[in-house]
Design a protein around this motif. Sequence first.
Motif, short mmCIF file in Angstrom:
data_model
loop_
_atom_site.label_atom_id
_atom_site.label_comp_id
_atom_site.label_asym_id
_atom_site.label_seq_id
_atom_site.Cartn_x
_atom_site.Cartn_y
_atom_site.Cartn_z
N ALA A 71 -3.12 6.56 8.93
CA ALA A 71 -2.82 7.78 8.18
C ALA A 71 -2.49 8.94 9.12
N THR B 94 -3.68 -1.00 4.94
CA THR B 94 -2.32 -0.47 4.97
C THR B 94 -1.30 -1.60 5.15
N ASN B 95 -0.04 -1.27 5.04
CA ASN B 95 1.01 -2.28 5.10
C ASN B 95 1.17 -2.87 6.49
N GLY C 49 1.64 2.25 12.39
CA GLY C 49 1.25 1.29 11.38
C GLY C 49 0.55 0.08 11.95
N SER D 172 0.84 -1.19 0.00
CA SER D 172 0.00 0.00 0.00
C SER D 172 0.88 1.25 0.00
N THR E 57 -0.44 4.22 1.11
CA THR E 57 -1.26 5.16 1.87
C THR E 57 -0.38 6.23 2.51
N ASP F 37 -7.40 2.28 8.81
CA ASP F 37 -6.71 3.02 7.75
C ASP F 37 -6.62 4.51 8.10
#
Length: 507
Positions: A296, A377-378, A393, A96, A98, A292
Amino acid sequence: MQNVALQLRAGDEVAIAMRDIAAGERLAPFATVAREPIPFGHKVALQALSAGAPLHRLGQPIGLATAAIDAGAHVHVHNLGFEVSLAEREIGTRLSNTPFLPASEVPTFDGFRRSDGRVGTRNYVAVLTSVNCSSLVARMIADHFRNPAVLADFPGVDGVVALTHKSGCSVSEGGRSMGMLRRTLGGYARHPNVAGTLLVGLGCEDNQIKALMRDEGLVEGPAMRTLVMQEVGGTRSSVAAGIRAVEEMLEQASKAVREPVPASALTVGLQCGGSDSFSGITANPALGAAVDRLVACGGTAILSETPEIYGAENLLLERAASRGAGEKLVGLLDWWEEHTRDEPQGLDNNPSPGNKAGGLTTILEKSLGAVAKGGTTNLVDVIAYAAEARGPGLIFMDSPGFDPISATGQVAGGANLICFTTGRGSCFGCKPAPSLKLATNSAMYRRMEEDMDVNCGEILDGMASVDEMGERIFRAMLATASGAPTKSELLGYGEDEFAPWHVNAWL
Protein backbone atom coordinates in the motif's frame (compact mmCIF):
# COMPACT_ATOMS: atom_id res chain seq x y z
CA MET A 1 -12.93 -26.04 30.21
CA GLN A 2 -10.00 -24.43 28.38
CA ASN A 3 -10.04 -25.07 24.64
CA VAL A 4 -7.34 -27.52 23.62
CA ALA A 5 -8.18 -28.04 19.90
CA LEU A 6 -8.37 -25.29 17.28
CA GLN A 7 -10.48 -25.76 14.14
CA LEU A 8 -9.15 -23.19 11.69
CA ARG A 9 -12.28 -22.98 9.56
CA ALA A 10 -15.77 -24.38 9.97
CA GLY A 11 -16.03 -27.57 7.95
CA ASP A 12 -12.37 -28.62 8.39
CA GLU A 13 -12.28 -32.29 9.32
CA VAL A 14 -9.27 -31.73 11.60
CA ALA A 15 -8.28 -29.42 14.45
CA ILE A 16 -4.84 -28.41 15.76
CA ALA A 17 -3.71 -29.44 19.26
CA MET A 18 -3.01 -26.29 21.28
CA ARG A 19 -0.94 -28.34 23.74
CA ASP A 20 -0.06 -31.99 24.24
CA ILE A 21 -3.36 -33.87 24.55
CA ALA A 22 -3.66 -37.13 26.47
CA ALA A 23 -5.62 -40.15 25.26
CA GLY A 24 -9.18 -40.00 26.58
CA GLU A 25 -9.13 -36.22 26.98
CA ARG A 26 -12.03 -34.23 25.56
CA LEU A 27 -11.04 -32.06 22.58
CA ALA A 28 -12.68 -28.90 23.97
CA PRO A 29 -14.55 -27.01 22.66
CA PHE A 30 -15.70 -30.14 20.77
CA ALA A 31 -17.39 -33.17 22.28
CA THR A 32 -14.95 -35.53 20.53
CA VAL A 33 -12.53 -37.45 22.77
CA ALA A 34 -8.89 -38.10 21.82
CA ARG A 35 -8.39 -41.80 21.04
CA GLU A 36 -4.61 -41.52 21.47
CA PRO A 37 -2.02 -38.92 22.55
CA ILE A 38 -1.93 -35.88 20.22
CA PRO A 39 1.34 -33.88 20.27
CA PHE A 40 1.30 -30.07 20.46
CA GLY A 41 0.71 -28.57 17.00
CA HIS A 42 -0.45 -31.82 15.41
CA LYS A 43 -3.81 -32.58 13.80
CA VAL A 44 -6.66 -34.55 15.35
CA ALA A 45 -9.73 -35.83 13.48
CA LEU A 46 -13.01 -34.24 14.51
CA GLN A 47 -15.05 -36.87 12.66
CA ALA A 48 -14.70 -40.37 11.28
CA LEU A 49 -13.23 -40.47 7.76
CA SER A 50 -13.09 -43.26 5.21
CA ALA A 51 -10.00 -44.18 3.24
CA GLY A 52 -9.63 -41.85 0.25
CA ALA A 53 -11.60 -39.03 1.86
CA PRO A 54 -10.17 -35.51 1.36
CA LEU A 55 -9.04 -33.57 4.42
CA HIS A 56 -9.06 -29.78 4.64
CA ARG A 57 -7.27 -27.09 6.61
CA LEU A 58 -8.47 -23.50 6.32
CA GLY A 59 -10.99 -24.88 3.85
CA GLN A 60 -8.20 -25.97 1.48
CA PRO A 61 -7.39 -29.61 0.61
CA ILE A 62 -4.23 -30.90 2.28
CA GLY A 63 -4.42 -34.54 1.20
CA LEU A 64 -6.37 -37.77 1.20
CA ALA A 65 -6.83 -40.27 4.01
CA THR A 66 -4.67 -43.31 3.24
CA ALA A 67 -6.69 -45.44 5.69
CA ALA A 68 -9.92 -45.16 7.65
CA ILE A 69 -9.55 -42.56 10.43
CA ASP A 70 -11.63 -42.61 13.63
CA ALA A 71 -12.90 -39.44 15.27
CA GLY A 72 -10.34 -38.35 17.85
CA ALA A 73 -7.44 -40.07 16.06
CA HIS A 74 -4.04 -38.51 15.38
CA VAL A 75 -3.83 -37.38 11.72
CA HIS A 76 -0.31 -37.36 10.34
CA VAL A 77 2.10 -39.13 7.97
CA HIS A 78 0.76 -42.59 8.86
CA ASN A 79 -2.75 -41.90 7.54
CA LEU A 80 -2.60 -38.78 5.32
CA GLY A 81 -0.98 -38.50 1.88
CA PHE A 82 -1.39 -37.16 -1.64
CA GLU A 83 -0.20 -37.69 -5.20
CA VAL A 84 -0.64 -34.39 -7.06
CA SER A 85 -1.78 -30.85 -6.28
CA LEU A 86 -5.49 -30.70 -5.58
CA ALA A 87 -5.69 -26.93 -6.21
CA GLU A 88 -7.75 -25.25 -8.90
CA ARG A 89 -5.65 -23.24 -11.35
CA GLU A 90 -8.00 -20.48 -12.48
CA ILE A 91 -6.25 -17.16 -13.11
CA GLY A 92 -7.35 -13.70 -11.99
CA THR A 93 -10.70 -14.69 -10.50
CA ARG A 94 -10.33 -12.81 -7.20
CA LEU A 95 -8.33 -9.66 -7.79
CA SER A 96 -7.62 -7.29 -4.92
CA ASN A 97 -8.49 -3.59 -5.09
CA THR A 98 -6.11 -2.52 -2.35
CA PRO A 99 -5.44 1.21 -2.88
CA PHE A 100 -2.03 2.86 -2.61
CA LEU A 101 -1.59 5.38 0.19
CA PRO A 102 -1.21 9.05 -0.76
CA ALA A 103 2.46 10.07 -0.75
CA SER A 104 1.85 12.32 2.23
CA GLU A 105 0.76 9.32 4.34
CA VAL A 106 3.60 6.95 3.42
CA PRO A 107 5.95 6.46 6.41
CA THR A 108 9.69 6.86 6.00
CA PHE A 109 12.89 5.16 7.10
CA ASP A 110 16.49 6.37 7.10
CA GLY A 111 18.31 4.77 4.19
CA PHE A 112 21.30 5.23 1.89
CA ARG A 113 20.21 6.79 -1.39
CA ARG A 114 22.49 5.54 -4.18
CA SER A 115 23.40 7.29 -7.43
CA ASP A 116 21.04 5.09 -9.46
CA GLY A 117 18.09 6.12 -7.25
CA ARG A 118 17.82 2.86 -5.34
CA VAL A 119 18.01 2.86 -1.55
CA GLY A 120 20.17 0.76 0.72
CA THR A 121 19.33 -0.32 4.25
CA ARG A 122 22.99 -1.20 4.98
CA ASN A 123 26.37 0.08 3.75
CA TYR A 124 28.78 -2.77 2.98
CA VAL A 125 31.77 -3.38 0.75
CA ALA A 126 31.43 -6.87 -0.79
CA VAL A 127 34.16 -9.25 -1.91
CA LEU A 128 32.64 -11.64 -4.49
CA THR A 129 34.23 -14.61 -6.21
CA SER A 130 33.90 -15.81 -9.78
CA VAL A 131 34.92 -19.34 -8.80
CA ASN A 132 35.42 -21.53 -5.74
CA CYS A 133 39.20 -21.37 -6.25
CA SER A 134 39.30 -17.71 -5.19
CA SER A 135 37.23 -18.23 -2.03
CA LEU A 136 40.13 -18.33 0.43
CA VAL A 137 41.64 -15.13 -0.93
CA ALA A 138 38.24 -13.39 -0.69
CA ARG A 139 37.84 -14.47 2.94
CA MET A 140 41.38 -13.40 3.83
CA ILE A 141 40.74 -9.96 2.36
CA ALA A 142 37.51 -9.56 4.32
CA ASP A 143 39.12 -10.95 7.50
CA HIS A 144 41.61 -8.09 7.49
CA PHE A 145 38.72 -5.68 8.11
CA ARG A 146 37.00 -7.66 10.88
CA ASN A 147 39.18 -5.94 13.45
CA PRO A 148 37.02 -3.09 14.81
CA ALA A 149 40.11 -0.90 15.06
CA VAL A 150 40.69 -1.21 11.30
CA LEU A 151 37.07 -0.48 10.39
CA ALA A 152 36.93 2.43 12.84
CA ASP A 153 38.67 4.55 10.23
CA PHE A 154 35.57 4.23 8.02
CA PRO A 155 32.53 5.41 10.03
CA GLY A 156 29.12 4.59 8.62
CA VAL A 157 30.30 1.39 6.94
CA ASP A 158 28.70 -1.83 8.20
CA GLY A 159 31.62 -4.01 7.24
CA VAL A 160 33.43 -5.93 4.53
CA VAL A 161 31.66 -9.16 3.62
CA ALA A 162 33.11 -12.12 1.68
CA LEU A 163 30.46 -13.95 -0.34
CA THR A 164 31.92 -17.17 -1.73
CA HIS A 165 30.44 -20.21 -3.47
CA LYS A 166 31.35 -23.69 -4.71
CA SER A 167 30.95 -23.22 -8.46
CA GLY A 168 32.42 -21.24 -11.36
CA CYS A 169 34.00 -24.19 -13.16
CA SER A 170 32.37 -27.20 -14.87
CA VAL A 171 29.64 -24.72 -15.78
CA SER A 172 28.86 -24.43 -19.48
CA GLU A 173 29.01 -21.05 -21.18
CA GLY A 174 25.48 -20.17 -22.27
CA GLY A 175 23.93 -22.77 -19.95
CA ARG A 176 21.18 -22.19 -17.43
CA SER A 177 23.43 -22.68 -14.41
CA MET A 178 26.00 -20.18 -15.70
CA GLY A 179 23.24 -17.67 -16.33
CA MET A 180 21.89 -18.05 -12.79
CA LEU A 181 25.37 -17.73 -11.27
CA ARG A 182 26.14 -14.58 -13.23
CA ARG A 183 22.73 -13.04 -12.49
CA THR A 184 23.31 -13.70 -8.80
CA LEU A 185 26.80 -12.18 -8.75
CA GLY A 186 25.66 -9.24 -10.85
CA GLY A 187 22.70 -8.61 -8.58
CA TYR A 188 24.94 -8.53 -5.51
CA ALA A 189 27.49 -6.27 -7.23
CA ARG A 190 24.70 -3.78 -8.05
CA HIS A 191 22.86 -4.18 -4.75
CA PRO A 192 21.87 -0.93 -3.01
CA ASN A 193 23.23 -2.28 0.30
CA VAL A 194 26.68 -2.55 -1.33
CA ALA A 195 28.72 0.64 -1.70
CA GLY A 196 31.64 -1.09 -3.41
CA THR A 197 32.45 -4.50 -4.88
CA LEU A 198 35.70 -6.38 -5.40
CA LEU A 199 35.31 -9.38 -7.73
CA VAL A 200 38.09 -11.95 -7.25
CA GLY A 201 38.85 -14.71 -9.77
CA LEU A 202 41.56 -17.30 -10.27
CA GLY A 203 42.02 -16.74 -14.00
CA CYS A 204 41.40 -20.07 -15.75
CA GLU A 205 37.81 -20.72 -14.62
CA ASP A 206 34.79 -21.21 -16.88
CA ASN A 207 33.12 -18.19 -15.29
CA GLN A 208 35.54 -15.63 -16.70
CA ILE A 209 35.33 -12.23 -15.04
CA LYS A 210 35.25 -10.37 -18.36
CA ALA A 211 32.32 -12.48 -19.57
CA LEU A 212 30.51 -12.01 -16.25
CA MET A 213 31.01 -8.23 -16.45
CA ARG A 214 29.79 -8.23 -20.06
CA ASP A 215 26.68 -10.31 -19.40
CA GLU A 216 25.70 -8.30 -16.33
CA GLY A 217 26.54 -4.85 -17.66
CA LEU A 218 29.10 -4.24 -14.93
CA VAL A 219 31.72 -1.58 -15.58
CA GLU A 220 34.99 -1.38 -13.69
CA GLY A 221 35.46 1.86 -11.78
CA PRO A 222 36.01 3.31 -8.28
CA ALA A 223 33.19 1.21 -6.78
CA MET A 224 33.60 -1.90 -8.99
CA ARG A 225 37.05 -3.53 -8.92
CA THR A 226 38.35 -6.85 -10.21
CA LEU A 227 41.32 -8.98 -9.25
CA VAL A 228 42.69 -12.07 -11.06
CA MET A 229 45.01 -14.15 -8.88
CA GLN A 230 47.03 -15.72 -11.70
CA GLU A 231 47.79 -12.24 -13.04
CA VAL A 232 48.62 -10.62 -9.69
CA GLY A 233 51.05 -13.32 -8.61
CA GLY A 234 49.44 -15.78 -6.20
CA THR A 235 47.71 -15.89 -2.84
CA ARG A 236 49.64 -13.42 -0.67
CA SER A 237 50.06 -10.91 -3.48
CA SER A 238 46.34 -11.16 -4.28
CA VAL A 239 45.34 -10.64 -0.66
CA ALA A 240 47.57 -7.56 -0.37
CA ALA A 241 46.20 -6.11 -3.63
CA GLY A 242 42.66 -6.85 -2.54
CA ILE A 243 43.12 -5.11 0.80
CA ARG A 244 44.41 -1.99 -0.97
CA ALA A 245 41.43 -1.98 -3.35
CA VAL A 246 38.91 -2.43 -0.51
CA GLU A 247 40.54 0.36 1.52
CA GLU A 248 40.01 2.75 -1.36
CA MET A 249 36.34 1.71 -1.68
CA LEU A 250 35.85 2.04 2.06
CA GLU A 251 37.00 5.65 1.94
CA GLN A 252 34.24 6.38 -0.57
CA ALA A 253 31.65 4.24 1.22
CA SER A 254 32.21 6.09 4.49
CA LYS A 255 30.95 9.29 2.86
CA ALA A 256 27.43 7.85 2.49
CA VAL A 257 24.90 9.11 5.03
CA ARG A 258 21.40 7.98 5.91
CA GLU A 259 18.50 10.23 4.96
CA PRO A 260 14.71 9.92 5.22
CA VAL A 261 13.21 8.00 2.30
CA PRO A 262 9.67 6.66 1.76
CA ALA A 263 8.77 3.08 2.62
CA SER A 264 8.20 2.54 -1.11
CA ALA A 265 11.99 2.12 -1.35
CA LEU A 266 11.81 -1.18 0.54
CA THR A 267 12.01 -4.50 -1.28
CA VAL A 268 11.45 -7.33 1.19
CA GLY A 269 12.27 -10.98 0.60
CA LEU A 270 9.80 -13.34 2.30
CA GLN A 271 11.19 -16.53 3.76
CA CYS A 272 10.04 -19.34 6.06
CA GLY A 273 12.16 -22.14 7.44
CA GLY A 274 11.86 -24.71 10.18
CA SER A 275 8.10 -24.29 9.81
CA ASP A 276 5.58 -25.86 12.15
CA SER A 277 1.82 -26.26 12.24
CA PHE A 278 1.44 -22.75 13.67
CA SER A 279 3.38 -21.02 10.88
CA GLY A 280 0.22 -20.71 8.82
CA ILE A 281 -1.78 -19.45 11.82
CA THR A 282 0.50 -16.80 13.33
CA ALA A 283 3.77 -15.60 11.81
CA ASN A 284 3.03 -16.19 8.13
CA PRO A 285 -0.36 -14.43 7.97
CA ALA A 286 1.02 -11.68 10.23
CA LEU A 287 3.90 -11.19 7.79
CA GLY A 288 1.28 -11.15 5.03
CA ALA A 289 -0.51 -8.33 6.86
CA ALA A 290 2.80 -6.42 6.98
CA VAL A 291 3.29 -7.05 3.26
CA ASP A 292 -0.15 -5.61 2.53
CA ARG A 293 0.92 -2.44 4.38
CA LEU A 294 4.22 -2.33 2.47
CA VAL A 295 2.51 -2.71 -0.91
CA ALA A 296 0.00 0.00 0.00
CA CYS A 297 3.03 2.28 0.53
CA GLY A 298 4.33 1.46 -2.97
CA GLY A 299 6.90 -1.06 -1.76
CA THR A 300 7.79 -4.46 -3.16
CA ALA A 301 7.72 -7.98 -1.68
CA ILE A 302 9.29 -11.11 -3.17
CA LEU A 303 7.71 -14.51 -2.45
CA SER A 304 9.77 -17.53 -3.53
CA GLU A 305 10.32 -21.28 -2.97
CA THR A 306 8.25 -22.71 -5.81
CA PRO A 307 7.95 -26.25 -4.35
CA GLU A 308 6.50 -24.68 -1.19
CA ILE A 309 3.50 -23.11 -2.90
CA TYR A 310 2.56 -26.41 -4.57
CA GLY A 311 -0.99 -27.32 -3.62
CA ALA A 312 -1.86 -23.75 -2.65
CA GLU A 313 -1.08 -22.14 -5.99
CA ASN A 314 -4.76 -21.28 -6.42
CA LEU A 315 -4.38 -18.65 -3.69
CA LEU A 316 -1.84 -16.83 -5.88
CA LEU A 317 -3.29 -17.59 -9.31
CA GLU A 318 -6.71 -16.20 -8.40
CA ARG A 319 -5.11 -12.80 -7.78
CA ALA A 320 -2.61 -12.77 -10.64
CA ALA A 321 -2.83 -9.28 -12.11
CA SER A 322 -2.26 -10.55 -15.65
CA ARG A 323 -2.84 -13.81 -17.49
CA GLY A 324 0.83 -13.84 -18.43
CA ALA A 325 1.92 -13.80 -14.79
CA GLY A 326 -0.49 -16.62 -13.94
CA GLU A 327 0.65 -18.76 -16.85
CA LYS A 328 4.29 -18.27 -15.92
CA LEU A 329 3.54 -19.51 -12.41
CA VAL A 330 1.75 -22.59 -13.75
CA GLY A 331 4.73 -23.22 -16.02
CA LEU A 332 7.11 -23.14 -13.07
CA LEU A 333 4.98 -25.64 -11.15
CA ASP A 334 4.85 -27.95 -14.16
CA TRP A 335 8.67 -27.77 -14.43
CA TRP A 336 9.06 -28.65 -10.75
CA GLU A 337 6.71 -31.62 -11.08
CA GLU A 338 8.91 -32.96 -13.88
CA HIS A 339 12.15 -31.99 -12.12
CA THR A 340 11.21 -34.00 -9.00
CA ARG A 341 9.66 -36.94 -10.83
CA ASP A 342 12.60 -39.25 -10.12
CA GLU A 343 12.87 -38.28 -6.45
CA PRO A 344 11.72 -41.04 -4.07
CA GLN A 345 8.84 -38.91 -2.74
CA GLY A 346 8.56 -36.32 -5.50
CA LEU A 347 7.44 -32.89 -4.31
CA ASP A 348 6.18 -34.44 -1.07
CA ASN A 349 9.81 -34.93 0.03
CA ASN A 350 9.12 -31.45 1.44
CA PRO A 351 8.06 -31.07 4.39
CA SER A 352 11.30 -31.90 6.18
CA PRO A 353 11.58 -34.12 9.28
CA GLY A 354 11.54 -30.99 11.45
CA ASN A 355 8.39 -29.71 9.75
CA LYS A 356 6.70 -33.05 10.36
CA ALA A 357 7.77 -33.07 14.00
CA GLY A 358 6.07 -29.67 14.24
CA GLY A 359 2.78 -31.09 12.94
CA LEU A 360 2.95 -30.51 9.17
CA THR A 361 2.19 -33.61 7.11
CA THR A 362 2.05 -32.95 3.34
CA ILE A 363 3.48 -30.25 1.09
CA LEU A 364 -0.12 -29.24 0.38
CA GLU A 365 -0.53 -28.35 4.06
CA LYS A 366 2.85 -26.64 4.33
CA SER A 367 2.16 -24.57 1.21
CA LEU A 368 -0.97 -23.03 2.76
CA GLY A 369 1.21 -21.38 5.38
CA ALA A 370 3.98 -20.47 2.95
CA VAL A 371 1.60 -18.63 0.61
CA ALA A 372 0.16 -16.65 3.54
CA LYS A 373 3.44 -14.70 3.75
CA GLY A 374 2.44 -12.92 0.53
CA GLY A 375 -0.58 -11.21 2.06
CA THR A 376 -3.74 -10.46 0.06
CA THR A 377 -2.65 -8.03 -2.67
CA ASN A 378 -2.37 -8.92 -6.35
CA LEU A 379 0.50 -10.94 -7.80
CA VAL A 380 2.01 -8.47 -10.27
CA ASP A 381 4.87 -10.50 -11.76
CA VAL A 382 6.57 -13.91 -11.87
CA ILE A 383 10.33 -13.85 -12.48
CA ALA A 384 13.30 -16.17 -12.87
CA TYR A 385 15.76 -16.91 -10.10
CA ALA A 386 17.94 -13.89 -9.21
CA ALA A 387 16.22 -11.70 -11.81
CA GLU A 388 15.56 -8.06 -10.91
CA ALA A 389 12.31 -7.59 -9.00
CA ARG A 390 10.61 -4.55 -10.49
CA GLY A 391 7.77 -3.47 -8.25
CA PRO A 392 5.76 -2.12 -6.74
CA GLY A 393 3.67 -5.01 -5.51
CA LEU A 394 3.94 -8.72 -4.77
CA ILE A 395 6.34 -10.61 -7.06
CA PHE A 396 6.98 -14.35 -7.21
CA MET A 397 10.56 -15.52 -7.89
CA ASP A 398 11.32 -19.12 -8.89
CA SER A 399 13.61 -20.90 -6.43
CA PRO A 400 14.03 -24.17 -4.55
CA GLY A 401 12.63 -24.55 -1.06
CA PHE A 402 16.12 -24.42 0.51
CA ASP A 403 16.25 -21.14 2.42
CA PRO A 404 19.86 -20.04 1.72
CA ILE A 405 19.46 -20.59 -2.04
CA SER A 406 16.07 -18.91 -2.11
CA ALA A 407 17.09 -15.87 -0.05
CA THR A 408 20.29 -15.50 -2.10
CA GLY A 409 18.13 -15.18 -5.21
CA GLN A 410 15.87 -12.63 -3.54
CA VAL A 411 18.79 -10.45 -2.48
CA ALA A 412 20.28 -10.71 -5.98
CA GLY A 413 16.89 -9.52 -7.26
CA GLY A 414 17.11 -6.41 -5.09
CA ALA A 415 15.69 -7.33 -1.68
CA ASN A 416 17.20 -4.88 0.81
CA LEU A 417 15.54 -6.64 3.76
CA ILE A 418 14.58 -10.26 4.53
CA CYS A 419 11.71 -11.32 6.81
CA PHE A 420 12.04 -14.95 7.91
CA THR A 421 9.35 -16.85 9.83
CA THR A 422 10.15 -20.00 11.79
CA GLY A 423 8.35 -22.39 14.11
CA ARG A 424 11.13 -24.80 14.94
CA GLY A 425 13.82 -22.11 15.34
CA SER A 426 15.88 -21.47 12.18
CA CYS A 427 19.10 -19.49 12.65
CA PHE A 428 19.79 -17.45 9.55
CA GLY A 429 21.25 -14.26 8.08
CA CYS A 430 21.70 -12.99 4.53
CA LYS A 431 24.31 -10.25 4.22
CA PRO A 432 24.30 -7.63 2.85
CA ALA A 433 20.53 -7.61 3.62
CA PRO A 434 19.45 -7.67 7.29
CA SER A 435 17.18 -10.57 8.25
CA LEU A 436 14.28 -10.23 10.72
CA LYS A 437 13.34 -13.50 12.43
CA LEU A 438 9.66 -14.01 13.30
CA ALA A 439 8.76 -16.79 15.76
CA THR A 440 5.45 -18.63 15.30
CA ASN A 441 4.97 -19.75 18.92
CA SER A 442 5.92 -18.39 22.33
CA ALA A 443 7.53 -21.59 23.62
CA MET A 444 10.15 -21.55 20.86
CA TYR A 445 10.56 -17.76 21.15
CA ARG A 446 11.39 -18.06 24.84
CA ARG A 447 13.74 -20.97 24.19
CA MET A 448 15.61 -19.19 21.35
CA GLU A 449 15.06 -15.52 22.16
CA GLU A 450 18.69 -14.70 21.35
CA ASP A 451 17.91 -15.50 17.68
CA MET A 452 14.32 -14.23 17.37
CA ASP A 453 13.27 -10.62 16.71
CA VAL A 454 9.45 -10.77 16.94
CA ASN A 455 7.22 -13.21 18.85
CA CYS A 456 4.17 -13.87 16.68
CA GLY A 457 3.17 -16.54 19.20
CA GLU A 458 1.32 -13.75 20.97
CA ILE A 459 -1.44 -14.32 18.40
CA LEU A 460 -1.86 -17.89 19.62
CA ASP A 461 -1.70 -16.70 23.22
CA GLY A 462 -4.59 -14.29 22.63
CA MET A 463 -2.43 -11.21 23.27
CA ALA A 464 -2.51 -9.79 19.72
CA SER A 465 -4.50 -10.16 16.51
CA VAL A 466 -2.94 -11.06 13.17
CA ASP A 467 -3.48 -7.47 12.00
CA GLU A 468 -1.92 -5.98 15.13
CA MET A 469 1.09 -8.23 14.73
CA GLY A 470 1.29 -7.25 11.06
CA GLU A 471 1.55 -3.60 12.10
CA ARG A 472 4.28 -4.51 14.57
CA ILE A 473 6.24 -6.39 11.90
CA PHE A 474 5.87 -3.49 9.45
CA ARG A 475 7.25 -1.07 12.07
CA ALA A 476 10.11 -3.51 12.73
CA MET A 477 10.84 -3.48 8.98
CA LEU A 478 11.16 0.32 9.03
CA ALA A 479 13.32 0.32 12.16
CA THR A 480 15.61 -2.37 10.74
CA ALA A 481 15.86 -0.55 7.42
CA SER A 482 16.91 2.54 9.38
CA GLY A 483 19.84 0.69 10.92
CA ALA A 484 18.52 -1.10 14.01
CA PRO A 485 20.51 -4.37 14.17
CA THR A 486 18.68 -7.69 13.96
CA LYS A 487 19.50 -10.64 16.21
CA SER A 488 21.13 -12.51 13.31
CA GLU A 489 23.37 -9.52 12.57
CA LEU A 490 24.46 -9.26 16.19
CA LEU A 491 25.35 -12.97 16.11
CA GLY A 492 27.33 -12.64 12.88
CA TYR A 493 25.13 -14.64 10.49
CA GLY A 494 24.99 -13.82 6.81
CA GLU A 495 28.12 -14.77 4.85
CA ASP A 496 28.01 -18.58 4.94
CA GLU A 497 24.37 -18.49 3.80
CA PHE A 498 25.31 -17.09 0.35
CA ALA A 499 24.28 -19.99 -1.92
CA PRO A 500 23.57 -19.45 -5.64
CA TRP A 501 21.25 -22.03 -7.22
CA HIS A 502 22.64 -24.44 -9.82
CA VAL A 503 20.81 -26.70 -12.22
CA ASN A 504 23.80 -28.29 -13.90
CA ALA A 505 24.55 -31.72 -15.32
CA TRP A 506 28.24 -31.42 -14.44
CA LEU A 507 27.95 -30.76 -10.72
